[in-house]
Motif scaffolding. Structure first.
Motif, PDB file in Angstrom:
ATOM      1  N   LYS A  32      17.202   0.084   5.689  1.00 28.83           N
ATOM      2  CA  LYS A  32      17.494   0.268   7.111  1.00 28.83           C
ATOM      3  C   LYS A  32      17.952   1.698   7.420  1.00 28.83           C
ATOM      4  N   THR A  33      18.976   2.147   6.699  1.00 24.05           N
ATOM      5  CA  THR A  33      19.484   3.498   6.953  1.00 24.05           C
ATOM      6  C   THR A  33      18.468   4.553   6.528  1.00 24.05           C
ATOM      7  N   LEU A  67      14.098  -6.100   7.192  1.00 27.84           N
ATOM      8  CA  LEU A  67      13.595  -5.410   6.009  1.00 27.84           C
ATOM      9  C   LEU A  67      14.165  -6.048   4.751  1.00 27.84           C
ATOM     10  N   THR A 126      13.675  -6.736  13.689  1.00 29.12           N
ATOM     11  CA  THR A 126      12.856  -6.567  12.486  1.00 29.12           C
ATOM     12  C   THR A 126      13.764  -6.711  11.276  1.00 29.12           C
ATOM     13  N   SER A 171      23.043  -7.886   6.569  1.00 25.80           N
ATOM     14  CA  SER A 171      23.251  -6.622   7.274  1.00 25.80           C
ATOM     15  C   SER A 171      22.195  -6.464   8.326  1.00 25.80           C
ATOM     16  N   GLU A 187       9.542 -10.186  11.974  1.00 23.87           N
ATOM     17  CA  GLU A 187       9.729  -9.448  13.225  1.00 23.87           C
ATOM     18  C   GLU A 187       9.509 -10.416  14.368  1.00 23.87           C
ATOM     19  N   ASP A 191      23.947   3.159  13.971  1.00 20.00           N
ATOM     20  CA  ASP A 191      24.001   2.684  12.590  1.00 20.00           C
ATOM     21  C   ASP A 191      25.352   2.004  12.354  1.00 20.00           C
ATOM     22  N   LEU A 248      17.564  -3.888  13.707  1.00 18.39           N
ATOM     23  CA  LEU A 248      16.973  -3.665  12.389  1.00 18.39           C
ATOM     24  C   LEU A 248      17.989  -4.158  11.366  1.00 18.39           C
ATOM     25  N   ILE A 249      17.662  -5.257  10.691  1.00 20.41           N
ATOM     26  CA  ILE A 249      18.608  -5.860   9.768  1.00 20.41           C
ATOM     27  C   ILE A 249      17.943  -6.095   8.414  1.00 20.41           C
ATOM     28  N   GLY A 250      18.753  -6.540   7.461  1.00 21.94           N
ATOM     29  CA  GLY A 250      18.267  -6.834   6.130  1.00 21.94           C
ATOM     30  C   GLY A 250      19.400  -6.779   5.137  1.00 21.94           C
ATOM     31  N   ILE A 303      21.241  -0.940  13.925  1.00 22.15           N
ATOM     32  CA  ILE A 303      21.498  -1.503  12.605  1.00 22.15           C
ATOM     33  C   ILE A 303      22.904  -2.092  12.652  1.00 22.15           C
TER      34      ILE A 303
END
Length: 267
Positions: free
Chosen positions: A49-50, A231, A229, A267, A239, A183, A41-43, A214
């Motif tokens: 994410k968190t 964000l 995925t 990230s 995705e 995380d 899960l990145i972005g 993450i």
């Protein structure tokens, strides 16, 4: 024999929304994580994410949405109930018990799977003593598994940074999770420590634990994850496999910022 879909899916989240005042932190977020995957899960910073992790693990209540864990409805509530349900997590900032030993930290994680009562602990019954011995033995196994058994009797605060990260993972594994949610486990690590972390996560996945990750280090994510995925401003913009995500125009735009003067942090 091929597993049924409900058995093969560890986590399914659908339509998850979370707002903080005027900020839409999560907007209709959904993921499906299959058993045995490492799912990234990145972005960019502030993408949500968190927040998703915090909703998943009961630290925040979602405004709407649904979750299934191992094919059954799952409602994130108090963190200890989340652990009992089968989700264990680590945090961006290390959260160990600094004055306790490494062994004691892992034993704390294991207690979520014990049956001893308060009365049994006071009376030191035979069953309670046997269970405590089993907890200790399992904790030592996990310290060995993550490569830091030699530090079992050291206070957690005295361990090197990378070893503290490994200790957090050992404590999370002590809960026997269906899903291990990490995380930014590589945050602050040097190149050698990151390589060792990659090997450890591959080993954990190989031994049957599904991982949701993450991580700021996109190279690590793309080289390790089965699916990713992305964000941006609380919304899913891509995705797929790492290769598919890297080719996404929306992802490139989010990270490089198009015509914006300063690129955003990956990230």
């Amino acid at each position: 024999m091929t597993a049924a879909p409900s058995e093969a899916t560890v986590l399914r989240a659908a339509g998850v929304n979370k707002r903080f005042g005027g900020l839409q932190a999560l907007a209709d977020v959904g993921v499906t994580i299959r058993r045995g995957q490492i799912y990234g899960l990145i972005g960019p910073n502030g993408a949500g994410k968190t927040t998703f992790f915090n909703v998943l693990t009961g630290l925040y209540s979602p405004d709407s949405g649904s979750f299934e864990l191992a094919g059954r409805p799952y409602s994130p509530t108090e963190p200890h109930k989340v652990a009992e349900a089968g989700i264990a997590r680590t945090f961006q900032n290390i959260r160990l018990f600094p004055e306790m030993t490494a062994l004691e930290n892992v034993m704390v994680g294991r207690h979520v799977r014990t049956r001893a009562t308060a009365l049994g602990a006071v009376l030191r019954t035979r069953s309670q003593r046997a269970e405590e011995a089993a907890i200790r033995a399992r904790a030592l196994e996990l310290l060995d598994y993550v490569g830091i058994r030699r530090y079992a009797d050291f206070q957690a605060r005295t361990l090197a940074y990378g070893d503290q990260r490994r200790l957090e993972i050992a404590r999370a594994l002590a809960t026997d999770p269906k899903l291990l949610a990490l995380d930014e486990p590589a945050a602050g690590m040097n190149a050698t420590e990151k390589l060792a972390l990659r090997e450890l996560l591959s080993h954990i996945r190989g031994d049957g634990t599904t991982i949701l990750l993450i991580e700021h280090d996109v190279k690590l994510v793309m080289g390790l994850c089965d699916r990713v995925t992305v964000l941006d401003y609380g919304k899913i913009i891509a995705e797929g496999t790492p290769a598919e995500v890297q080719r996404s125009a929306a992802v490139i735009e989010a990270y490089l910022g198009g015509a914006q003067p300063a690129p955003r942090t990956m990230s």
